[in-house]
Scaffold this active site. Sequence first.
Site, mmCIF file in Angstrom:
data_model
loop_
_atom_site.group_PDB
_atom_site.id
_atom_site.type_symbol
_atom_site.label_atom_id
_atom_site.label_comp_id
_atom_site.label_asym_id
_atom_site.label_seq_id
_atom_site.Cartn_x
_atom_site.Cartn_y
_atom_site.Cartn_z
ATOM 1 N N HIS A 63 -0.811 -6.263 -11.406
ATOM 2 C CA HIS A 63 -2.201 -6.141 -11.820
ATOM 3 C C HIS A 63 -2.261 -5.093 -12.927
ATOM 4 O O HIS A 63 -1.770 -3.972 -12.734
ATOM 5 C CB HIS A 63 -3.075 -5.702 -10.651
ATOM 6 C CG HIS A 63 -3.180 -6.720 -9.560
ATOM 7 N ND1 HIS A 63 -3.953 -6.521 -8.428
ATOM 8 C CD2 HIS A 63 -2.633 -7.958 -9.418
ATOM 9 C CE1 HIS A 63 -3.866 -7.577 -7.649
ATOM 10 N NE2 HIS A 63 -3.072 -8.464 -8.226
ATOM 11 N N HIS A 105 -10.473 -13.896 -1.788
ATOM 12 C CA HIS A 105 -9.770 -15.164 -1.664
ATOM 13 C C HIS A 105 -10.243 -15.952 -0.441
ATOM 14 O O HIS A 105 -10.613 -15.384 0.579
ATOM 15 C CB HIS A 105 -8.257 -14.926 -1.541
ATOM 16 C CG HIS A 105 -7.651 -14.283 -2.746
ATOM 17 N ND1 HIS A 105 -6.293 -14.145 -2.899
ATOM 18 C CD2 HIS A 105 -8.203 -13.740 -3.857
ATOM 19 C CE1 HIS A 105 -6.038 -13.542 -4.052
ATOM 20 N NE2 HIS A 105 -7.192 -13.287 -4.642
ATOM 21 N N ASP A 163 -4.582 -16.502 -11.898
ATOM 22 C CA ASP A 163 -5.068 -16.553 -10.527
ATOM 23 C C ASP A 163 -6.383 -17.319 -10.504
ATOM 24 O O ASP A 163 -7.344 -16.928 -11.167
ATOM 25 C CB ASP A 163 -5.261 -15.136 -9.987
ATOM 26 C CG ASP A 163 -5.632 -15.101 -8.513
ATOM 27 O OD1 ASP A 163 -6.715 -15.620 -8.171
ATOM 28 O OD2 ASP A 163 -4.871 -14.542 -7.719
ATOM 29 N N TYR A 191 -0.033 -2.932 -4.767
ATOM 30 C CA TYR A 191 -1.397 -2.730 -5.235
ATOM 31 C C TYR A 191 -1.663 -1.279 -5.641
ATOM 32 O O TYR A 191 -2.628 -0.993 -6.357
ATOM 33 C CB TYR A 191 -2.396 -3.109 -4.140
ATOM 34 C CG TYR A 191 -2.407 -4.576 -3.782
ATOM 35 C CD1 TYR A 191 -2.401 -5.564 -4.763
ATOM 36 C CD2 TYR A 191 -2.461 -4.976 -2.450
ATOM 37 C CE1 TYR A 191 -2.420 -6.905 -4.432
ATOM 38 C CE2 TYR A 191 -2.492 -6.320 -2.102
ATOM 39 C CZ TYR A 191 -2.471 -7.280 -3.103
ATOM 40 O OH TYR A 191 -2.497 -8.614 -2.770
ATOM 41 N N GLU A 196 -1.945 -17.629 -2.195
ATOM 42 C CA GLU A 196 -2.263 -16.298 -1.677
ATOM 43 C C GLU A 196 -3.514 -16.365 -0.793
ATOM 44 O O GLU A 196 -4.282 -15.421 -0.719
ATOM 45 C CB GLU A 196 -2.523 -15.319 -2.820
ATOM 46 C CG GLU A 196 -1.318 -14.958 -3.646
ATOM 47 C CD GLU A 196 -1.669 -13.912 -4.681
ATOM 48 O OE1 GLU A 196 -0.829 -13.063 -4.963
ATOM 49 O OE2 GLU A 196 -2.793 -13.971 -5.236
ATOM 50 N N GLU A 235 -1.352 -10.321 -14.560
ATOM 51 C CA GLU A 235 -2.191 -11.214 -13.788
ATOM 52 C C GLU A 235 -3.627 -11.203 -14.300
ATOM 53 O O GLU A 235 -4.172 -10.146 -14.621
ATOM 54 C CB GLU A 235 -2.167 -10.814 -12.305
ATOM 55 C CG GLU A 235 -2.935 -11.769 -11.411
ATOM 56 C CD GLU A 235 -2.712 -11.487 -9.940
ATOM 57 O OE1 GLU A 235 -3.584 -11.878 -9.140
ATOM 58 O OE2 GLU A 235 -1.689 -10.877 -9.581
ATOM 59 N N HIS A 287 -1.389 -18.450 -9.393
ATOM 60 C CA HIS A 287 -1.774 -18.117 -8.022
ATOM 61 C C HIS A 287 -2.881 -19.074 -7.607
ATOM 62 O O HIS A 287 -3.922 -19.138 -8.270
ATOM 63 C CB HIS A 287 -2.305 -16.680 -7.938
ATOM 64 C CG HIS A 287 -1.250 -15.638 -7.928
ATOM 65 N ND1 HIS A 287 -1.504 -14.302 -8.177
ATOM 66 C CD2 HIS A 287 0.085 -15.711 -7.670
ATOM 67 C CE1 HIS A 287 -0.390 -13.611 -8.085
ATOM 68 N NE2 HIS A 287 0.592 -14.444 -7.790
ATOM 69 N N ARG A 296 0.826 -1.209 0.000
ATOM 70 C CA ARG A 296 0.000 0.000 0.000
ATOM 71 C C ARG A 296 0.862 1.261 0.000
ATOM 72 O O ARG A 296 0.333 2.362 0.121
ATOM 73 C CB ARG A 296 -0.908 0.018 1.234
ATOM 74 C CG ARG A 296 -1.777 -1.213 1.390
ATOM 75 C CD ARG A 296 -2.852 -1.298 0.325
ATOM 76 N NE ARG A 296 -3.663 -2.501 0.468
ATOM 77 C CZ ARG A 296 -4.573 -2.879 -0.411
ATOM 78 N NH1 ARG A 296 -4.788 -2.150 -1.494
ATOM 79 N NH2 ARG A 296 -5.269 -3.996 -0.227
ATOM 80 N N HIS A 299 -9.426 -15.348 -9.309
ATOM 81 C CA HIS A 299 -9.774 -14.295 -10.259
ATOM 82 C C HIS A 299 -10.476 -14.851 -11.495
ATOM 83 O O HIS A 299 -11.503 -14.312 -11.924
ATOM 84 C CB HIS A 299 -8.528 -13.524 -10.676
ATOM 85 C CG HIS A 299 -7.909 -12.735 -9.562
ATOM 86 N ND1 HIS A 299 -6.745 -12.016 -9.722
ATOM 87 C CD2 HIS A 299 -8.297 -12.541 -8.277
ATOM 88 C CE1 HIS A 299 -6.443 -11.417 -8.579
ATOM 89 N NE2 HIS A 299 -7.363 -11.727 -7.694
ATOM 90 N N HIS A 357 5.940 -9.447 -6.497
ATOM 91 C CA HIS A 357 4.622 -8.877 -6.783
ATOM 92 C C HIS A 357 4.686 -7.369 -6.624
ATOM 93 O O HIS A 357 5.123 -6.853 -5.592
ATOM 94 C CB HIS A 357 3.579 -9.462 -5.832
ATOM 95 C CG HIS A 357 2.165 -9.309 -6.300
ATOM 96 N ND1 HIS A 357 1.598 -8.084 -6.623
ATOM 97 C CD2 HIS A 357 1.187 -10.236 -6.498
ATOM 98 C CE1 HIS A 357 0.350 -8.270 -7.001
ATOM 99 N NE2 HIS A 357 0.070 -9.562 -6.942
ATOM 100 N N ASP A 369 -13.604 -11.013 -6.313
ATOM 101 C CA ASP A 369 -12.197 -11.121 -5.906
ATOM 102 C C ASP A 369 -12.044 -11.164 -4.385
ATOM 103 O O ASP A 369 -11.472 -10.262 -3.773
ATOM 104 C CB ASP A 369 -11.373 -9.974 -6.486
ATOM 105 C CG ASP A 369 -9.878 -10.124 -6.173
ATOM 106 O OD1 ASP A 369 -9.467 -11.203 -5.715
ATOM 107 O OD2 ASP A 369 -9.127 -9.145 -6.369
#
Length: 280
Positions: free
Chosen positions: A107, A226, A176, A70, A256, A142, A211, A37, A179, A67, A224
């Site tokens: 992403h 998980h 993913d 975000y 994940e 992704e 993923h 973040r 996803h 990765h 989305d």
Amino acid sequence: MLRIGCHLSSAKGYLAMGKEAVTIGANTFQFFTRNPRGGRAKELDLADIEAYLEFAKVQGIGQILAHAPYTLNACSKDQGLRQFAYETMCDDLNRLQYLPEAMYNFHPGSHVKQGVEQGIAYIVELLNRINEQERKTVILLETMAGKGSEVGQSFEELQTILEKVEDSRLLGVCLDTCHVFDAGYDIVHSLEDVLEEFDKIIGLERLMAVHLNDSKNVRGSHKDRHEKIGEGQIGLEAFGRIVTHPKLNKLPFYLETPNDLEGYQQEITWLREKAEYEET
């Protein structure tokens, strides 16, 4: 042997992540390049990287996955945010030059009322600019669930990006499971059909990582969220088929799921036992 790991915290360094992976039975892992973040990354510790590479060689850890945070939005309407995504990705990729087998996952972004076509144009522009920098690290797009205005919820959208980038030799896809399921692909009952569709539209040679995530929501929900393996709408049996499928079982798998280390260890143990059983 199944290459499987989970997402680990990079706060303590690469060697610590490698040791943590080994303790839970993993032979690969994923990590954020910086606070997911936040913005700035901590200083590179070359001694730690060298120690990790030696440890990974001895322990058989291979092809880790970095990765992107975000906060990046490669197709934002705001030119400043697109520039931030470019600068962050360039910095990440420069750092990953010290980890020759690592791949870099991101992403694609959200177009936010600009439309998919404009969103894709901005993503292609960013990747073309990144290609101007010398690098060896493979970048993975992704697959996304289609939440809000996400780009990449369909194989067609990802392929459009790949075909429009001037040099896509160092580009691939990370699939993913949560996803694609939330995007509407039936990987529970029609995994073979989904993989054939992927091959027809994108090409399986572009699929370089998976993923592993169960989903809290039904197929096609575009949510989305998980879930732990076997506790969501995808289910244990489907994951057994995924990790043993001949078109997937040579790829690295990264968990994940919303888990602690003990939970990851249990998932890795079950999936590895399933894969080993199928091999016998």
